[in-house]
Design a protein around this motif. Sequence first.
Motif, PDB file in Angstrom:
ATOM      1  N   VAL A 287       0.844  -1.199   0.000  1.00  0.00           N
ATOM      2  CA  VAL A 287       0.000   0.000   0.000  1.00  0.00           C
ATOM      3  C   VAL A 287       0.878   1.247   0.000  1.00  0.00           C
ATOM      4  CG1 VAL A 287      -2.061  -1.012   1.102  1.00  0.00           C
ATOM      5  CG2 VAL A 287      -0.195  -0.109   2.528  1.00  0.00           C
ATOM      6  N   GLU A 288       0.296   2.344  -0.450  1.00  0.00           N
ATOM      7  CA  GLU A 288       1.040   3.601  -0.579  1.00  0.00           C
ATOM      8  C   GLU A 288       1.746   4.000   0.721  1.00  0.00           C
ATOM      9  OE1 GLU A 288      -1.690   6.121  -2.889  1.00  0.00           O
ATOM     10  OE2 GLU A 288      -0.296   7.756  -2.356  1.00  0.00           O
ATOM     11  N   GLU A 289       1.098   3.720   1.849  1.00  0.00           N
ATOM     12  CA  GLU A 289       1.675   4.083   3.156  1.00  0.00           C
ATOM     13  C   GLU A 289       3.014   3.387   3.405  1.00  0.00           C
ATOM     14  OE1 GLU A 289      -1.579   3.081   2.799  1.00  0.00           O
ATOM     15  OE2 GLU A 289      -2.324   5.153   2.900  1.00  0.00           O
ATOM     16  N   ASP A 290       3.251   2.285   2.698  1.00  0.00           N
ATOM     17  CA  ASP A 290       4.517   1.564   2.886  1.00  0.00           C
ATOM     18  C   ASP A 290       5.724   2.419   2.492  1.00  0.00           C
ATOM     19  OD1 ASP A 290       3.554  -0.886   3.957  1.00  0.00           O
ATOM     20  OD2 ASP A 290       2.935  -1.533   1.970  1.00  0.00           O
ATOM     21  N   PHE A 291       5.531   3.362   1.594  1.00  0.00           N
ATOM     22  CA  PHE A 291       6.648   4.232   1.207  1.00  0.00           C
ATOM     23  C   PHE A 291       7.193   4.987   2.417  1.00  0.00           C
ATOM     24  CE2 PHE A 291       4.612   4.242  -3.132  1.00  0.00           C
ATOM     25  CZ  PHE A 291       5.672   3.636  -3.788  1.00  0.00           C
ATOM     26  N   ASP A 292       6.313   5.386   3.303  1.00  0.00           N
ATOM     27  CA  ASP A 292       6.725   6.119   4.507  1.00  0.00           C
ATOM     28  C   ASP A 292       7.196   5.188   5.614  1.00  0.00           C
ATOM     29  OD1 ASP A 292       6.832   8.843   4.450  1.00  0.00           O
ATOM     30  OD2 ASP A 292       4.647   9.079   4.558  1.00  0.00           O
ATOM     31  N   ARG A 293       6.568   4.012   5.680  1.00  0.00           N
ATOM     32  CA  ARG A 293       6.832   3.094   6.790  1.00  0.00           C
ATOM     33  C   ARG A 293       8.172   2.385   6.679  1.00  0.00           C
ATOM     34  NH1 ARG A 293       1.490  -0.006   6.039  1.00  0.00           N
ATOM     35  NH2 ARG A 293      -0.076   1.407   6.901  1.00  0.00           N
TER      36      ARG A 293
ATOM     37  N   ARG B 176       3.070   8.587  -6.811  1.00  0.00           N
ATOM     38  CA  ARG B 176       2.636   9.617  -7.753  1.00  0.00           C
ATOM     39  C   ARG B 176       3.409  10.923  -7.593  1.00  0.00           C
ATOM     40  NH1 ARG B 176      -3.434   8.867  -6.420  1.00  0.00           N
ATOM     41  NH2 ARG B 176      -2.357   8.115  -4.575  1.00  0.00           N
ATOM     42  N   SER B 177       3.830  11.213  -6.366  1.00  0.00           N
ATOM     43  CA  SER B 177       4.577  12.458  -6.123  1.00  0.00           C
ATOM     44  C   SER B 177       6.060  12.297  -6.457  1.00  0.00           C
ATOM     45  CB  SER B 177       4.439  12.845  -4.649  1.00  0.00           C
ATOM     46  OG  SER B 177       4.972  11.810  -3.843  1.00  0.00           O
ATOM     47  N   ARG B 178       6.479  11.080  -6.797  1.00  0.00           N
ATOM     48  CA  ARG B 178       7.870  10.760  -7.167  1.00  0.00           C
ATOM     49  C   ARG B 178       8.879  11.161  -6.102  1.00  0.00           C
ATOM     50  NH1 ARG B 178       9.894  10.586 -12.423  1.00  0.00           N
ATOM     51  NH2 ARG B 178       8.445   9.537 -13.807  1.00  0.00           N
ATOM     52  N   GLN B 179       8.453  11.080  -4.846  1.00  0.00           N
ATOM     53  CA  GLN B 179       9.390  11.442  -3.771  1.00  0.00           C
ATOM     54  C   GLN B 179      10.064  10.230  -3.146  1.00  0.00           C
ATOM     55  OE1 GLN B 179       7.540  13.041  -0.152  1.00  0.00           O
ATOM     56  NE2 GLN B 179       5.538  12.576  -1.043  1.00  0.00           N
ATOM     57  N   TYR B 180       9.636   9.030  -3.528  1.00  0.00           N
ATOM     58  CA  TYR B 180      10.171   7.833  -2.865  1.00  0.00           C
ATOM     59  C   TYR B 180      11.026   6.961  -3.785  1.00  0.00           C
ATOM     60  CZ  TYR B 180       6.630   9.055   0.591  1.00  0.00           C
ATOM     61  OH  TYR B 180       5.862   9.715   1.516  1.00  0.00           O
ATOM     62  N   ARG B 181      11.258   7.418  -5.001  1.00  0.00           N
ATOM     63  CA  ARG B 181      11.964   6.593  -5.999  1.00  0.00           C
ATOM     64  C   ARG B 181      13.259   5.992  -5.461  1.00  0.00           C
ATOM     65  NH1 ARG B 181       9.693   7.570 -10.802  1.00  0.00           N
ATOM     66  NH2 ARG B 181      11.264   6.367 -11.894  1.00  0.00           N
ATOM     67  N   ASP B 182      14.011   6.793  -4.704  1.00  0.00           N
ATOM     68  CA  ASP B 182      15.326   6.338  -4.247  1.00  0.00           C
ATOM     69  C   ASP B 182      15.251   5.243  -3.188  1.00  0.00           C
ATOM     70  OD1 ASP B 182      16.327   8.182  -5.958  1.00  0.00           O
ATOM     71  OD2 ASP B 182      16.818   9.667  -4.418  1.00  0.00           O
ATOM     72  N   LYS B 183      14.074   5.067  -2.601  1.00  0.00           N
ATOM     73  CA  LYS B 183      13.909   4.001  -1.605  1.00  0.00           C
ATOM     74  C   LYS B 183      13.703   2.646  -2.253  1.00  0.00           C
ATOM     75  CE  LYS B 183      11.832   6.226   2.427  1.00  0.00           C
ATOM     76  NZ  LYS B 183      10.763   6.087   3.433  1.00  0.00           N
TER      77      LYS B 183
END
Length: 160
Positions: free
Chosen positions: A75-81, A101-108
């Motif tokens: 789920v999308e929340e996994d990007f933060d978790r 969608r905001s392309r802020q997590y690509r490097d993770k």
Amino acid sequence: MAYRLLFVCLGNICRSPSAENIMRHTIDRAGLGDRITCDSAGTSSYHVGNPPDRRMQAAAKTRGIVLEGRSRQFVEEDFDRFDLILAMDSENYRDILSLDRSRQYRDKVRLMCEFCTHHAVKEVPDPYYGGPEGFDRVIDLLLDACEGLLAYLRPQFAQR
Ligand code: 4NP
């Protein structure tokens, strides 16, 4: 807080639960069990709530690894978790990034096989519709990648 790893495949019943449990073993043996945590998820909802595939469990067991956990969907929340998200193949990689969608997590997000040092491959192939050798291959690739991933992370956890 511990460093959090998430392993992702399509169904979360073959490759990513294997990666999660092999990596947990690898981390525990390195004495870093309280510093790095592991979880896994699938890009699909096909098998949500199911335990790891029996054929995958059998292949893991021959290497002394018990596969624990139940399938859940990414789920999308996994990007933060999570601090680092490891995709098993390039389709998983694309499907994960399509949710950023905001392309802020690509490097993770990285491909698991980037961390292999003995196998020159790009992906952990989907074993689901093949024979038992495909499941053994998954374990071989993941043992290699997990060692490489630990070597990559270790400097962050060096004793001072
Ligand atoms: P996994 O394997 O992505 O490694 O868990 C698969 C599991 C189920 C399916 C495909 C791949 N399936 O099509 O149901």
